[in-house]
Structure formats: C-alpha cells, structure tokens
Design an enzyme around this catalytic site. Structure first.
Site, mmCIF file in Angstrom:
data_model
loop_
_atom_site.group_PDB
_atom_site.id
_atom_site.type_symbol
_atom_site.label_atom_id
_atom_site.label_comp_id
_atom_site.label_asym_id
_atom_site.label_seq_id
_atom_site.Cartn_x
_atom_site.Cartn_y
_atom_site.Cartn_z
ATOM 1 N N ASP A 30 -12.222 6.952 0.922
ATOM 2 C CA ASP A 30 -12.822 6.537 2.192
ATOM 3 C C ASP A 30 -12.141 5.284 2.723
ATOM 4 O O ASP A 30 -12.748 4.486 3.426
ATOM 5 C CB ASP A 30 -14.317 6.289 1.981
ATOM 6 N N LYS A 38 -6.772 5.965 6.190
ATOM 7 C CA LYS A 38 -6.593 7.428 6.182
ATOM 8 C C LYS A 38 -5.156 7.819 5.826
ATOM 9 O O LYS A 38 -4.945 8.884 5.272
ATOM 10 C CB LYS A 38 -7.003 7.997 7.544
ATOM 11 N N ASP A 94 -13.526 11.559 2.667
ATOM 12 C CA ASP A 94 -14.262 11.406 3.927
ATOM 13 C C ASP A 94 -13.286 11.452 5.102
ATOM 14 O O ASP A 94 -12.088 11.190 4.947
ATOM 15 C CB ASP A 94 -15.011 10.067 3.939
ATOM 16 N N ASN A 95 -13.778 11.795 6.289
ATOM 17 C CA ASN A 95 -13.030 11.657 7.553
ATOM 18 C C ASN A 95 -11.793 12.535 7.685
ATOM 19 O O ASN A 95 -10.822 12.155 8.346
ATOM 20 C CB ASN A 95 -12.588 10.201 7.759
ATOM 21 N N GLU A 140 -20.321 10.009 11.084
ATOM 22 C CA GLU A 140 -21.573 9.296 10.828
ATOM 23 C C GLU A 140 -22.262 8.843 12.121
ATOM 24 O O GLU A 140 -21.644 8.306 13.020
ATOM 25 C CB GLU A 140 -21.337 8.068 9.926
HETATM 26 N N1 LIG Z 1 -8.559 -0.908 -1.653
HETATM 27 C C1 LIG Z 1 -8.037 -0.527 -0.473
HETATM 28 N N2 LIG Z 1 -6.762 -0.121 -0.407
HETATM 29 C C2 LIG Z 1 -6.254 0.243 0.780
HETATM 30 N N3 LIG Z 1 -6.936 0.202 1.949
HETATM 31 C C3 LIG Z 1 -8.195 -0.219 1.895
HETATM 32 C C4 LIG Z 1 -8.799 -0.568 0.718
HETATM 33 N N4 LIG Z 1 -10.060 -0.952 0.976
HETATM 34 C C5 LIG Z 1 -10.242 -0.814 2.290
HETATM 35 N N5 LIG Z 1 -9.123 -0.420 2.851
HETATM 36 C C6 LIG Z 1 -8.927 -0.290 4.253
HETATM 37 C C7 LIG Z 1 -9.946 0.692 4.770
HETATM 38 C C8 LIG Z 1 -10.482 0.284 6.084
HETATM 39 C C9 LIG Z 1 -11.624 1.179 6.521
HETATM 40 C C10 LIG Z 1 -11.293 2.661 6.273
HETATM 41 N N6 LIG Z 1 -12.261 3.555 6.937
HETATM 42 C C11 LIG Z 1 -12.052 3.904 8.208
HETATM 43 O O1 LIG Z 1 -11.093 3.458 8.832
HETATM 44 C C12 LIG Z 1 -13.064 4.768 8.882
HETATM 45 C C13 LIG Z 1 -13.046 4.850 10.273
HETATM 46 C C14 LIG Z 1 -13.991 5.631 10.952
HETATM 47 C C15 LIG Z 1 -13.960 5.702 12.433
HETATM 48 C C16 LIG Z 1 -14.193 6.921 13.074
HETATM 49 C C17 LIG Z 1 -14.175 6.983 14.471
HETATM 50 C C18 LIG Z 1 -13.916 5.840 15.208
HETATM 51 F F1 LIG Z 1 -13.924 5.901 16.559
HETATM 52 C C19 LIG Z 1 -13.680 4.624 14.574
HETATM 53 C C20 LIG Z 1 -13.706 4.560 13.186
HETATM 54 C C21 LIG Z 1 -14.963 6.342 10.249
HETATM 55 C C22 LIG Z 1 -14.978 6.267 8.860
HETATM 56 O O2 LIG Z 1 -15.899 6.944 8.116
HETATM 57 C C23 LIG Z 1 -14.030 5.497 8.165
HETATM 58 O O3 LIG Z 1 -14.079 5.488 6.797
HETATM 59 MG MG LIG Z 2 -15.364 7.066 6.089
#
Ligand SMILES: Nc1ncnc2c1ncn2CCCCCNC(=O)c1cc(-c2ccc(F)cc2)cc(O)c1O
Ligand SMILES: [Mg+2]
Length: 214
Positions: A141, A144, A169-170, A199
C-alpha cells in the site's frame, strides 16, 4: 502552523475512540474520512476484503509496505493470533509518528513493529533485523511504482515461500499497471482481482491477491 491531516485524524481518534479497542479506532477513522476529511486509508469497503484474506491466511509473519496513519496496520494486527508479528514500513517520519500513536491507542503495539525507512532499503535487512525467514502475508500500500520492484526484491531476498500471499491495494486507482501485468502473467504467481471502490468514494478500485508458487 496549521495541523496536518494525519494529525487531525489522530486527534479525532484520541477524542472519539475507546482506548484499547481496535474496532472503535477503525470506525472512528472511517467516520472521520467519510464526514470530515478524505484520507488514503484502505477504508471500510476494501477493509472487509483485507480482513477476509488475513483471516484465511492467518499468517505467523506479515509485512505491510506503507503504514500511513496505521489504519490497515490496526485492521491486520487485530486479527493476528498472539505471538505473531506484523512488520510495517513507513518512509515519511510525520506519518510514522502519527501511526505509532494510533497503534498505541488501539492497544496492539505488542503485535506490531513499525520501521521507518524506504522499502527498497529495508526489505534486504528483514532477516538480520527481525530473524524473519519468509513472510506468509504481504500487504502492499505504498508508492504504486514500488510494488513491482519490491516483490522482485522479496523474491531475490528469498523472503517469499511457496504459498506466500501478496495483497495489493489501489491496483486500479491510482493504479499499478506494471505490477498487475507481472503477477497476472508470471508463471510464479496465481492472481485474483477483488473489485471494490476507492476508499470512501464511488470510484472503482480493487485489491489484487497473488499467491507465490515458488
Ligand atoms: N516504506 C516505504 N517505502 C517506499 N515508499 C513508501 C514507504 N512508506 C510510504 N511510502 C510512500 C507511500 C505514500 C502513500 C502511498 N499511497 C498512496 O499514494 C495512495 C493514494 C491514493 C489516492 C487515490 C486517489 C487520489 F485522487 C489520491 C490518492 C489512495 C490510496 O489508497 C493510496 O494508498
Ligand atoms: Mg492504498
């Protein structure tokens, strides 16, 4: 300075949820995200699918990539039997700080280990940091465009075993096209799509469940 959305979400949990009651923490976050401010938690609709896969797998070792505020972390950990460990990786220190407080408020801190850092850096250290041999369950999650490189890294580090379950997810919104193409066409995975919605919205999204065949 103005509070952040994760901080406002934490404040709602501290104000409205029952301390030590994971379900009330989950319900409070879902209510806040439906009626106050949308936030990128897996949410209640996809959360039911997540719950059913966690219950089916009943993992001894589980990994979550991307903690955010800890909503899915609490959802997963509340279903794990005693003695099991959920390792969750979060890149953003501000998200991690909020997640730690939400996890503690739910009372599940003994089943969860939150590690700050990038998945690409931490996955190769899972054996040395936690003595983990393989993961029974992985919830993706995070970024992406990191889903595909990270499952290849999990394979290379031999952190998957025959029957390990990946749940992503997604896969529709925001979308993970290269990951989907790989798990649906690779002979090393058996993949299945669970149609749902982004969601707290009517936009299509879904979870992809993939079994590693070894
Ligand atoms: N340990 C690690 N290693 C690498 N990356 C890492 C990390 N730990 C964190 N991150 C960086 C993740 C940042 C958040 C990722 N999730 C998402 O970006 C996300 C976006 C939407 C979304 C959908 C429609 C829209 F209009 C806008 C947003 C929905 C979701 O369910 C999402 O999970
Ligand atoms: Mg998500």
């Amino acid at each position: 300075t103005r509070s952040t959305r994760p901080q406002r979400l934490l404040r709602a949990v501290q104000k409205k949820a029952i301390k030590g009651d994971p379900q009330s923490v989950i319900s409070t976050i879902d209510y806040f995200c439906r009626h106050s401010e949308w936030a990128m938690n897996v949410g209640d609709e996809k959360g039911v699918i997540l719950d059913s896969v966690v219950c089916e797998v009943s993992p001894s070792t589980a990994l979550e990539l991307g903690t955010y505020c800890g909503y899915s972390t609490v959802r997963i950990a509340r279903l794990l039997p005693p003695g099991t460990k959920l390792i969750t990786l979060e890149f953003n220190p501000d998200y991690a700080a909020v997640a730690r407080q939400i996890i503690e408020y739910s009372g599940l801190q003994d089943k969860i280990c939150l590690v700050e850092g990038a998945s690409g850096d931490l996955i190769p250290k899972m054996q040395e940091l936690f003595g983990i041999k393989t993961f029974d369950f992985v919830f993706l999650d995070h970024w992406k465009d990191r889903y595909l490189p990270d499952i290849k890294l999990l394979e290379e580090c031999q952190l998957l075993r025959k029957g390990s379950i990946l749940l992503a997810d997604n896969v529709i919104c925001p979308g993970t096209p290269d990951y989907l193409e790989y798990v649906r066409n690779s002979p090393r995975y058996e993949s299945k799509y669970f149609k749902s919605h982004l969601e707290y919205t009517k936009v299509e999204d879904g979870l992809e469940k993939s079994v590693f065949l070894g």
